[in-house]
Motif scaffolding. Structure first.
Motif, PDB file in Angstrom:
ATOM      1  N   VAL A  25      24.201  34.703   4.003  1.00 56.00           N
ATOM      2  CA  VAL A  25      24.880  33.642   3.255  1.00 56.00           C
ATOM      3  C   VAL A  25      25.460  34.187   1.948  1.00 56.00           C
ATOM      4  CG1 VAL A  25      24.559  31.450   2.027  1.00 56.00           C
ATOM      5  CG2 VAL A  25      23.572  31.758   4.292  1.00 56.00           C
ATOM      6  N   SER A  26      24.722  35.071   1.268  1.00 59.65           N
ATOM      7  CA  SER A  26      25.223  35.659   0.023  1.00 59.65           C
ATOM      8  C   SER A  26      26.494  36.465   0.272  1.00 59.65           C
ATOM      9  CB  SER A  26      24.167  36.579  -0.607  1.00 59.65           C
ATOM     10  OG  SER A  26      23.026  35.851  -0.959  1.00 59.65           O
ATOM     11  N   PHE A  27      26.529  37.181   1.387  1.00 60.11           N
ATOM     12  CA  PHE A  27      27.703  37.987   1.725  1.00 60.11           C
ATOM     13  C   PHE A  27      28.914  37.098   2.014  1.00 60.11           C
ATOM     14  CE2 PHE A  27      30.585  40.050   4.650  1.00 60.11           C
ATOM     15  CZ  PHE A  27      30.744  41.318   4.104  1.00 60.11           C
ATOM     16  N   VAL A  28      28.746  36.145   2.929  1.00 58.71           N
ATOM     17  CA  VAL A  28      29.898  35.341   3.345  1.00 58.71           C
ATOM     18  C   VAL A  28      30.339  34.340   2.278  1.00 58.71           C
ATOM     19  CG1 VAL A  28      29.497  35.627   5.814  1.00 58.71           C
ATOM     20  CG2 VAL A  28      28.468  33.689   4.649  1.00 58.71           C
ATOM     21  N   GLU A  29      29.409  33.938   1.395  1.00 60.19           N
ATOM     22  CA  GLU A  29      29.783  33.021   0.308  1.00 60.19           C
ATOM     23  C   GLU A  29      30.832  33.651  -0.602  1.00 60.19           C
ATOM     24  OE1 GLU A  29      28.257  31.697  -4.048  1.00 60.19           O
ATOM     25  OE2 GLU A  29      26.978  32.960  -2.791  1.00 60.19           O
ATOM     26  N   SER A  30      30.753  34.954  -0.793  1.00 57.76           N
ATOM     27  CA  SER A  30      31.657  35.636  -1.715  1.00 57.76           C
ATOM     28  C   SER A  30      33.037  35.891  -1.132  1.00 57.76           C
ATOM     29  CB  SER A  30      31.051  36.972  -2.146  1.00 57.76           C
ATOM     30  OG  SER A  30      29.872  36.756  -2.878  1.00 57.76           O
ATOM     31  N   SER A  31      33.216  35.609   0.166  1.00 57.70           N
ATOM     32  CA  SER A  31      34.521  35.905   0.765  1.00 57.70           C
ATOM     33  C   SER A  31      35.069  34.795   1.644  1.00 57.70           C
ATOM     34  CB  SER A  31      34.444  37.209   1.573  1.00 57.70           C
ATOM     35  OG  SER A  31      33.352  37.176   2.464  1.00 57.70           O
ATOM     36  N   VAL A  32      34.212  34.105   2.403  1.00 55.85           N
ATOM     37  CA  VAL A  32      34.765  33.135   3.355  1.00 55.85           C
ATOM     38  C   VAL A  32      34.026  31.804   3.434  1.00 55.85           C
ATOM     39  CG1 VAL A  32      35.763  34.925   4.854  1.00 55.85           C
ATOM     40  CG2 VAL A  32      33.435  34.155   5.276  1.00 55.85           C
ATOM     41  N   PHE A  33      32.812  31.696   2.907  1.00 51.06           N
ATOM     42  CA  PHE A  33      31.960  30.531   3.172  1.00 51.06           C
ATOM     43  C   PHE A  33      31.889  29.631   1.951  1.00 51.06           C
ATOM     44  CE2 PHE A  33      27.599  28.840   4.388  1.00 51.06           C
ATOM     45  CZ  PHE A  33      28.037  28.212   5.536  1.00 51.06           C
ATOM     46  N   PRO A  34      31.974  28.287   2.111  1.00 49.67           N
ATOM     47  CA  PRO A  34      32.018  27.401   0.941  1.00 49.67           C
ATOM     48  C   PRO A  34      30.667  27.057   0.329  1.00 49.67           C
ATOM     49  CG  PRO A  34      32.272  26.109   2.931  1.00 49.67           C
ATOM     50  CD  PRO A  34      32.201  27.558   3.368  1.00 49.67           C
ATOM     51  N   ILE A  35      29.555  27.324   1.024  1.00 50.23           N
ATOM     52  CA  ILE A  35      28.244  26.903   0.528  1.00 50.23           C
ATOM     53  C   ILE A  35      27.592  28.036  -0.265  1.00 50.23           C
ATOM     54  CG2 ILE A  35      25.939  26.108   1.202  1.00 50.23           C
ATOM     55  CD1 ILE A  35      27.275  24.817   3.647  1.00 50.23           C
ATOM     56  N   PRO A  36      27.150  27.779  -1.511  1.00 44.80           N
ATOM     57  CA  PRO A  36      26.555  28.846  -2.317  1.00 44.80           C
ATOM     58  C   PRO A  36      25.200  29.310  -1.786  1.00 44.80           C
ATOM     59  CG  PRO A  36      26.436  26.752  -3.480  1.00 44.80           C
ATOM     60  CD  PRO A  36      27.232  26.508  -2.232  1.00 44.80           C
ATOM     61  N   LEU A  58      18.357  41.433  -3.310  1.00 51.68           N
ATOM     62  CA  LEU A  58      19.025  41.252  -2.016  1.00 51.68           C
ATOM     63  C   LEU A  58      20.277  40.391  -2.165  1.00 51.68           C
ATOM     64  CD1 LEU A  58      19.119  41.387   1.120  1.00 51.68           C
ATOM     65  CD2 LEU A  58      17.597  39.387   1.121  1.00 51.68           C
ATOM     66  N   ALA A  59      20.145  39.263  -2.860  1.00 51.90           N
ATOM     67  CA  ALA A  59      21.280  38.349  -3.021  1.00 51.90           C
ATOM     68  C   ALA A  59      22.398  38.991  -3.834  1.00 51.90           C
ATOM     69  CB  ALA A  59      20.822  37.051  -3.685  1.00 51.90           C
ATOM     70  N   THR A  60      22.041  39.755  -4.857  1.00 48.22           N
ATOM     71  CA  THR A  60      23.055  40.418  -5.684  1.00 48.22           C
ATOM     72  C   THR A  60      23.828  41.452  -4.879  1.00 48.22           C
ATOM     73  OG1 THR A  60      21.740  40.085  -7.696  1.00 48.22           O
ATOM     74  CG2 THR A  60      23.440  41.793  -7.763  1.00 48.22           C
ATOM     75  N   VAL A  61      23.101  42.320  -4.181  1.00 48.98           N
ATOM     76  CA  VAL A  61      23.750  43.397  -3.413  1.00 48.98           C
ATOM     77  C   VAL A  61      24.654  42.827  -2.329  1.00 48.98           C
ATOM     78  CG1 VAL A  61      23.331  45.302  -1.792  1.00 48.98           C
ATOM     79  CG2 VAL A  61      21.990  45.128  -3.890  1.00 48.98           C
ATOM     80  N   THR A  62      24.154  41.878  -1.547  1.00 49.03           N
ATOM     81  CA  THR A  62      24.957  41.329  -0.451  1.00 49.03           C
ATOM     82  C   THR A  62      26.127  40.506  -0.979  1.00 49.03           C
ATOM     83  OG1 THR A  62      23.356  39.504  -0.247  1.00 49.03           O
ATOM     84  CG2 THR A  62      23.113  41.359   1.276  1.00 49.03           C
ATOM     85  N   SER A  63      25.932  39.838  -2.118  1.00 50.96           N
ATOM     86  CA  SER A  63      27.024  39.068  -2.712  1.00 50.96           C
ATOM     87  C   SER A  63      28.136  39.993  -3.201  1.00 50.96           C
ATOM     88  CB  SER A  63      26.500  38.219  -3.872  1.00 50.96           C
ATOM     89  OG  SER A  63      27.527  37.477  -4.460  1.00 50.96           O
ATOM     90  N   VAL A  64      27.763  41.126  -3.809  1.00 53.15           N
ATOM     91  CA  VAL A  64      28.766  42.084  -4.279  1.00 53.15           C
ATOM     92  C   VAL A  64      29.526  42.673  -3.086  1.00 53.15           C
ATOM     93  CG1 VAL A  64      29.098  44.326  -5.412  1.00 53.15           C
ATOM     94  CG2 VAL A  64      27.604  42.603  -6.453  1.00 53.15           C
ATOM     95  N   PHE A  65      28.812  43.030  -2.022  1.00 53.78           N
ATOM     96  CA  PHE A  65      29.495  43.543  -0.831  1.00 53.78           C
ATOM     97  C   PHE A  65      30.414  42.486  -0.223  1.00 53.78           C
ATOM     98  CE2 PHE A  65      26.297  47.020  -0.661  1.00 53.78           C
ATOM     99  CZ  PHE A  65      27.190  48.072  -0.540  1.00 53.78           C
ATOM    100  N   GLY A  66      29.975  41.220  -0.243  1.00 52.38           N
ATOM    101  CA  GLY A  66      30.839  40.140   0.223  1.00 52.38           C
ATOM    102  C   GLY A  66      32.074  39.999  -0.635  1.00 52.38           C
ATOM    103  N   GLY A  67      31.906  40.186  -1.957  1.00 55.22           N
ATOM    104  CA  GLY A  67      33.047  40.149  -2.862  1.00 55.22           C
ATOM    105  C   GLY A  67      34.037  41.267  -2.578  1.00 55.22           C
ATOM    106  N   VAL A 147      27.547  42.666 -12.550  1.00 47.86           N
ATOM    107  CA  VAL A 147      27.030  42.067 -13.787  1.00 47.86           C
ATOM    108  C   VAL A 147      26.885  40.548 -13.645  1.00 47.86           C
ATOM    109  CG1 VAL A 147      27.543  41.610 -16.228  1.00 47.86           C
ATOM    110  CG2 VAL A 147      27.883  43.905 -15.274  1.00 47.86           C
ATOM    111  N   ALA A 148      27.940  39.885 -13.167  1.00 50.17           N
ATOM    112  CA  ALA A 148      27.922  38.414 -13.090  1.00 50.17           C
ATOM    113  C   ALA A 148      26.935  37.916 -12.044  1.00 50.17           C
ATOM    114  CB  ALA A 148      29.320  37.882 -12.802  1.00 50.17           C
ATOM    115  N   ARG A 149      27.001  38.466 -10.834  1.00 51.09           N
ATOM    116  CA  ARG A 149      26.093  38.002  -9.774  1.00 51.09           C
ATOM    117  C   ARG A 149      24.658  38.403 -10.069  1.00 51.09           C
ATOM    118  NH1 ARG A 149      27.733  33.824  -7.664  1.00 51.09           N
ATOM    119  NH2 ARG A 149      27.123  34.129  -5.516  1.00 51.09           N
ATOM    120  N   GLY A 150      24.481  39.619 -10.616  1.00 50.63           N
ATOM    121  CA  GLY A 150      23.131  40.040 -10.976  1.00 50.63           C
ATOM    122  C   GLY A 150      22.529  39.147 -12.042  1.00 50.63           C
TER     123      GLY A 150
END
Length: 197
Positions: A25-36, A58-67, A147-150
């Motif tokens: 969810v963290s990955f797809v939220e940063s690129s394609v998914f509407p739910i945080p 985990l959430a920071t790393v996957t969110s950055v990769f999604g970004g 920085v922001a997601r972390g």
């Protein structure tokens, strides 16, 4: 009904599959998914406060990769993938208005990356795709996303690690009031949006 849903969410947050779901969810939220990702992150940290920092990592790393994936969508596949995606979510008009306003201004994009990373305003996927479309420097983009997601996930994780048990006890005692407040807030927001449409 709300109490059953609340207990189901907490029990699921304790399952062995929860970290994989959080990462996805963290990955797809940063690129394609509407739910945080907070929908999973908060109950997971509240249910297991001792794991809050590992969940934040985990959430920071996957969110950055999604970004980064969103940046590549904007840079290489805007017309093919990103435009139809934004149309599907009804965000294309807002995206184009934001794009015209930004025009590759480094400071505005940095500000948007910080506000979307910390508070989802505007949604993260919009900013990551926009950054790619305007060719915003990928390395600065990655650094600002870290920085922001972390800051968001580690800040929330620290609060939930420190006060998780107290937060759960507070919610347990006042669940009906909290659910009523959420419904009322949703109705007010719906009315406001309808009145200004």
């Amino acid at each position: 009904m709300f109490r059953r849903l609340y207990h189901w969410t907490l029990s699921w947050a304790r399952s062995r599959h929860a970290p994989a779901a959080l990462g996805t969810v963290s990955f797809v939220e940063s690129s394609v998914f509407p739910i945080p990702a907070d929908v999973l992150f908060i109950p997971m940290c509240a249910a297991r406060p001792e794991r809050a920092m590992s969940y934040a990592f985990l959430a920071t790393v996957t969110s950055v990769f999604g970004g980064i994936f969103g940046w590549f969508l904007g840079f290489y596949a805007f017309d093919l993938i990103a435009r139809p995606l934004l149309e599907f979510y009804g965000k294309l008009h807002a995206f184009e208005a934001l794009r015209a306003e930004v025009r590759a201004d480094v400071w505005i994009i940095l500000l948007l990356l910080v506000t979307s990373g910390l508070a989802h305003l505007p949604p993260m996927k919009v900013v990551t795709i926009l950054s790619g479309v305007v060719g915003f420097n990928l390395w600065v983009f990655i650094l600002s996303a870290i920085v922001a997601r972390g800051a968001r996930f580690y800040g929330l994780g620290w609060l939930l690690q420190r006060y998780g048990v107290a937060i759960l006890a507070f919610i347990e005692k006042r669940l009906s009031w909290i659910a009523g407040g959420v419904v009322l807030l949703a109705l007010v927001l719906w009315y406001f949006l309808k009145a200004h449409a």
